[in-house]
Design a protein around this motif. Structure first.
Motif, short mmCIF file in Angstrom:
data_model
loop_
_atom_site.label_atom_id
_atom_site.label_comp_id
_atom_site.label_asym_id
_atom_site.label_seq_id
_atom_site.Cartn_x
_atom_site.Cartn_y
_atom_site.Cartn_z
N LYS A 20 0.84 -1.21 0.00
CA LYS A 20 0.00 0.00 0.00
C LYS A 20 0.87 1.25 0.00
O LYS A 20 0.62 2.20 -0.76
N PRO A 62 -7.86 1.82 -0.15
CA PRO A 62 -7.94 0.75 0.86
C PRO A 62 -9.24 0.70 1.65
O PRO A 62 -9.63 -0.36 2.10
N LYS A 63 -9.92 1.83 1.80
CA LYS A 63 -11.17 1.83 2.57
C LYS A 63 -12.33 1.24 1.78
O LYS A 63 -13.36 0.92 2.36
N LEU A 64 -12.17 1.11 0.46
CA LEU A 64 -13.27 0.68 -0.40
C LEU A 64 -13.04 -0.63 -1.15
O LEU A 64 -13.96 -1.40 -1.33
N ASP A 65 -11.82 -0.84 -1.65
CA ASP A 65 -11.64 -1.85 -2.70
C ASP A 65 -11.44 -3.29 -2.25
O ASP A 65 -11.40 -4.19 -3.07
N GLN A 66 -11.28 -3.54 -0.97
CA GLN A 66 -11.20 -4.88 -0.39
C GLN A 66 -9.90 -5.64 -0.71
O GLN A 66 -9.77 -6.80 -0.35
N TYR A 84 -8.24 -1.85 7.75
CA TYR A 84 -8.05 -0.83 6.72
C TYR A 84 -9.35 -0.66 5.93
O TYR A 84 -9.73 0.44 5.56
N CYS A 85 -10.00 -1.78 5.61
CA CYS A 85 -11.24 -1.76 4.83
C CYS A 85 -12.34 -2.40 5.65
O CYS A 85 -12.34 -3.61 5.88
N GLU A 86 -13.28 -1.60 6.11
CA GLU A 86 -14.36 -2.13 6.95
C GLU A 86 -15.35 -2.98 6.16
O GLU A 86 -16.19 -3.65 6.75
N ARG A 87 -15.23 -2.98 4.84
CA ARG A 87 -16.11 -3.83 4.03
C ARG A 87 -15.65 -5.29 4.08
O ARG A 87 -16.39 -6.18 3.71
#
Length: 195
Positions: free
Chosen positions: A75, A94-98, A111-114
């Motif tokens: 990253k 990093p917060k979106l793309d998984q 980093y990514c809550e998804r």
């Protein structure tokens, strides 16, 4: 651990070291998950439910992985600019793309809550348009899918939400659904049937 098979075809090493940026700065990057207890199962699910069926259909030799797991080290280098060209080494969200899956930052947060896991790939001699048609017709349980162009890799993720959300990007890189309405409609219909 590097030779750990994630599914029928890909190893953790392949999944963690496939990017151009990693190869360029390999001596400075630890590409492997630090939170393996959560990340390895997520990568295995991505392979089992998404990648393995795609490779079963198109063949291992035709599958070209361009971006898999993103470690914290990778990253950092993706966010930096190349000293010669001045261009960023890569795009990273990093917060979106998984791509970082269940990796945890220094504050103990994901980093990514998804959550889930993601990869980018192409199939040799198959346009990304046709690949997405096949993915939708095969009813693969993806979470998000990004279309960057017919001759570019696609991004696909697998996560507990199984949103079947599809995006493309405008000329300035902004996410949009304009121009992909048929895919969006098809994905929504399949998602609603599975509810």
């Amino acid at each position: 651990m590097q030779e750990l098979k994630l599914g029928k075809y890909l190893t953790l090493a392949e999944f963690s070291t496939c990017t151009h940026t990693y190869h360029k700065y390999a001596q400075y990057i630890n590409p492997f998950p630090q939170n393996g207890a959560e990340i390895i199962p997520a990568l295995q699910e991505l392979n089992k439910f998404i990648i393995d069926p795609i490779i079963d259909n198109y063949g291992r030799d035709n599958f070209q992985l361009t971006y898999g797991f993103c470690s914290a080290d990778l990253k950092k280098f993706l966010e930096r600019k190349d000293p010669i060209t001045g261009e960023k080494n890569g795009r990273v969200a990093p917060k979106l793309d998984q791509h970082m899956s269940y990796e945890i930052n220094k504050n103990g947060k994901y980093y990514c809550e998804r959550l889930g896991a993601a990869c980018d790939f192409m199939i040799a001699d198959v346009s990304s348009n046709h690949l997405i048609d096949w993915i939708l017709q095969s009813k693969l349980p993806f979470d998000s899918l990004y279309f960057y162009g017919s001759q570019r890799p696609i991004h696909i993720s697998y996560g507990f939400q199984h949103k079947r959300d599809i995006w493309t990007f405008g000329s300035k890189g902004q996410p949009t659904k304009k121009g992909i309405e048929n895919w969006v409609k098809m994905a929504k219909e399949i998602h609603n049937k599975n509810q």
